[in-house]
Design a protein around this motif. Structure first.
Motif: not given
Length: 278
Positions: A188, A191, A193, A210
């Motif tokens: 994570k 994580d 975009d 996520r």
């Protein structure tokens, strides 16, 4: 002494090392002076320091050259990036017969305490004590393909792009050299975009946990190999704590540890092929 040198630096590793070490410069063309210490003995002493964690002054005299000579040789080879080239040569030897698995790669990092010097920073997970962070990317079997060093306060996500770019072009069983995985697994801490978009643009599939949505347990089925590699790096006791003031020297020990890991896998693969030969 000869048995110790041959045990720390086997003949196969010595042959690969001679391919990457710069040629020796003759400082006295007229001859005379003391004989230069052998590179194999110096390399064995450096491996001993890396694996045992002893200081340079504690280096046993059984290797032959004094600790000052070994340190100067280590510093010179570090400036010449010998350890990174040795790591790449061994990866080539593994990649040529297809012993590297690019189908699933994993990325992670580990922090170690440090004193002073560049590429250090307050560790947010260790009460703000100064430290450095080792970033690594491995293949499906946990063999390190790319490594890097930063301050302990640098976020893991900032190391993804440099690590992927830092994968050297490695020989493959068929076709051209390869330098990117088919799929990348991460926890994570990665994580974001923009990292997913960056990986997609380079044709790399991703599996990044996520935050607040899914557990890391299922991802751990494939990511545990990089955690095991972190344990392998801990076998190089010089990496338990950073004592080097110069960042290039600490990175050199990381490169030595990675080269020893992939060299063990290379020796195992050679033995398997020998045992399977008719």
């Amino acid at each position: 002494m000869t048995d110790l040198v041959e045990r720390l630096v086997a003949d196969e590793l010595w042959v690969l090392f001679r391919r990457v070490v710069p040629p020796t410069e003759v400082k006295r063309p007229q001859g005379g002076g003391r004989r230069r210490a052998g590179d194999r003995e110096a390399l064995a002493a450096i491996v001993f320091v890396a694996t045992s964690g002893c200081t340079w002054r504690q280096l046993p005299p059984v290797f032959g050259p004094c600790w000052q000579t070994v340190y100067r040789r280590f510093a010179q080879w570090s400036r010449d990036r010998v350890w990174g080239r040795l790591h790449r040569v061994i990866l080539d030897e593994l990649g040529a017969p297809g012993d590297l698995d690019w189908s699933r790669c994993a990325i992670d990092s580990v922090s170690v305490r440090a004193a002073k010097g560049p590429l250090t920073g307050p560790n947010p997970t260790d009460r703000g004590k100064m430290g450095s962070k080792i970033h690594l990317l491995t293949d499906r079997n946990g063999l390190p393909l790319s490594l890097g060093v930063s301050g302990a306060n640098m976020h893991d996500s900032k190391g993804l792009e440099p690590l992927v770019r830092g994968i050297p072009p490695i020989r493959s069983r068929r076709g051209p050299r390869r330098r990117k995985p088919a799929k990348l697994h991460a926890d994570k801490g990665y994580d974001y975009d923009h990292l997913r978009r960056w990986l997609r643009q380079r044709g790399i599939r991703h599996r990044i946990a996520r935050r607040g949505i899914e557990s890391s347990h299922r991802l751990g089925r494939h990511r545990w190999v990089v955690e095991r590699t972190v344990t392998w790096l801990a076998g190089c006791r010089r990496l338990h704590r950073r004592y080097e003031r110069k960042a290039e020297h600490f990175l050199a020990f990381v490169g030595i540890a990675a080269a020893l890991i992939v060299n063990r896998r290379l020796n195992t693969a050679r033995m398997d092929r020998t045992d399977g030969a008719p």
